[in-house]
Write a protein that holds these residues in place. Structure first.
Motif, PDB file in Angstrom:
ATOM      1  N   HIS A 140       0.838  -1.154   0.029  1.00 12.07           N
ATOM      2  CA  HIS A 140       0.122  -0.171   0.126  1.00 12.07           C
ATOM      3  C   HIS A 140       0.880   1.243   0.124  1.00 12.07           C
ATOM      4  N   THR A 141       2.145   0.880   0.635  1.00 14.30           N
ATOM      5  CA  THR A 141       2.791   2.313   1.041  1.00 14.30           C
ATOM      6  C   THR A 141       4.041   2.689   0.049  1.00 14.30           C
ATOM      7  N   ASP A 142       4.694   1.605  -0.665  1.00 13.50           N
ATOM      8  CA  ASP A 142       5.722   1.797  -1.368  1.00 13.50           C
ATOM      9  C   ASP A 142       5.575   2.845  -2.369  1.00 13.50           C
ATOM     10  N   PRO A 143       6.290   3.937  -2.423  1.00 12.03           N
ATOM     11  CA  PRO A 143       6.373   5.004  -3.413  1.00 12.03           C
ATOM     12  C   PRO A 143       6.677   4.621  -4.607  1.00 12.03           C
ATOM     13  N   GLN A 144       7.417   3.945  -4.749  1.00 14.92           N
ATOM     14  CA  GLN A 144       8.084   3.298  -6.138  1.00 14.92           C
ATOM     15  C   GLN A 144       7.047   2.413  -6.868  1.00 14.92           C
TER      16      GLN A 144
END
Length: 251
Positions: A156-160
């Motif tokens: 949910h949170t991996d910006p890549q």
């Protein structure tokens, strides 16, 4: 040699043994190579035993499992576990690298659910099968490790690479990797009072196909160390985590 793999006073120490699935090429082959350079006895597998043998020939210190391993097939996995037990007896490191290839154009609303189910059979249930089949051999080790090769696409949170980044593309890949992260967490919880250390690793976007580096993928030599790090953690290392390049990722 006693059944638990401990050396007697007259027998030499048993070398640490690792099994790497999907090691005929790409990240699996490079992980096997880097483990072998550490002096670890590495056994490589592939769906085709000939491909595994060819990979082992390219890696100094590696051997090939003499049977093909289709992780989506229970009989194939069970045969692999029996073959490994007969030849090597004990397993110290299991690298669950084999997975289905992502369809980058697939979206949830238009996904072919038959193909989606097949992807889950490999990436999630294949890893689950391998873990169940080889866990008895890992329990013979003093320092057992399980590494599930996952992806930030299941985060949910991996910006890549996380869910919001690509507008729902590669849906089956993302869902299967998120499920793999969940499997890692619940397995680590079950085994928390045992020596078995379980973690998931995202190797990052890796150049496993010609031309991938031109699209921003990094060489396999740069992606494999994060997997090797998780495979060689100390006994008091993290458990049930999700990492890239030895750094925690949210999922």
């Amino acid at each position: 040699m006693p059944p638990n793999g401990e050396p007697t006073e007259t027998s030499p120490p048993v070398p640490t043994t690792a099994l790497v699935t999907g090691a005929a090429r790409g990240i699996g082959e490079e992980v096997a190579r880097q483990l072998a350079r550490l002096g670890i006895r590495v056994v490589v597998t592939a769906r085709d035993a000939g491909d595994a043998s060819a990979a082992a020939a390219r890696i100094e210190g590696a051997e090939a499992l003499p049977v093909g391993v289709d992780i989506s097939d229970q009989d194939s996995v069970d045969t692999a576990a029996r073959t490994f037990a007969d030849r090597w007896g004990q397993l110290d490191i299991l690298i669950n690298n084999a997975a289905s290839s992502p369809d980058r154009t697939e979206t949830p609303s238009r996904a072919d659910l038959t193909r989606a189910s097949a992807a889950l059979q490999v990436t999630l249930f294949g890893t689950w099968r391998m873990t169940q089949a080889f866990l008895p051999l890992l329990r013979r080790s003093r320092h057992p490790r399980i590494v599930n090769v996952s992806s930030g696409a299941g985060s949910h949170t991996d910006p890549q690479f996380g869910f919001p980044v690509f507008g729902g593309a590669a849906a089956s890949h993302a869902v299967s990797k998120a499920a793999l992260n969940a499997l890692t967490a619940v397995l680590a919880a079950e085994l928390s009072d045992t020596p078995v250390v379980v973690n998931a690793v995202c190797p990052g976007v890796t150049a496993t196909e010609p031309g991938a580096e031109d699209l921003g993928a990094r060489p396999v030599e740069e992606s494999a160390p994060g997997v090797v790090w998780a495979a060689t953690l100390p006994d008091d290392g993290p458990r049930g985590g999700f990492f890239r390049d030895a750094q925690p990722l949210g999922w």
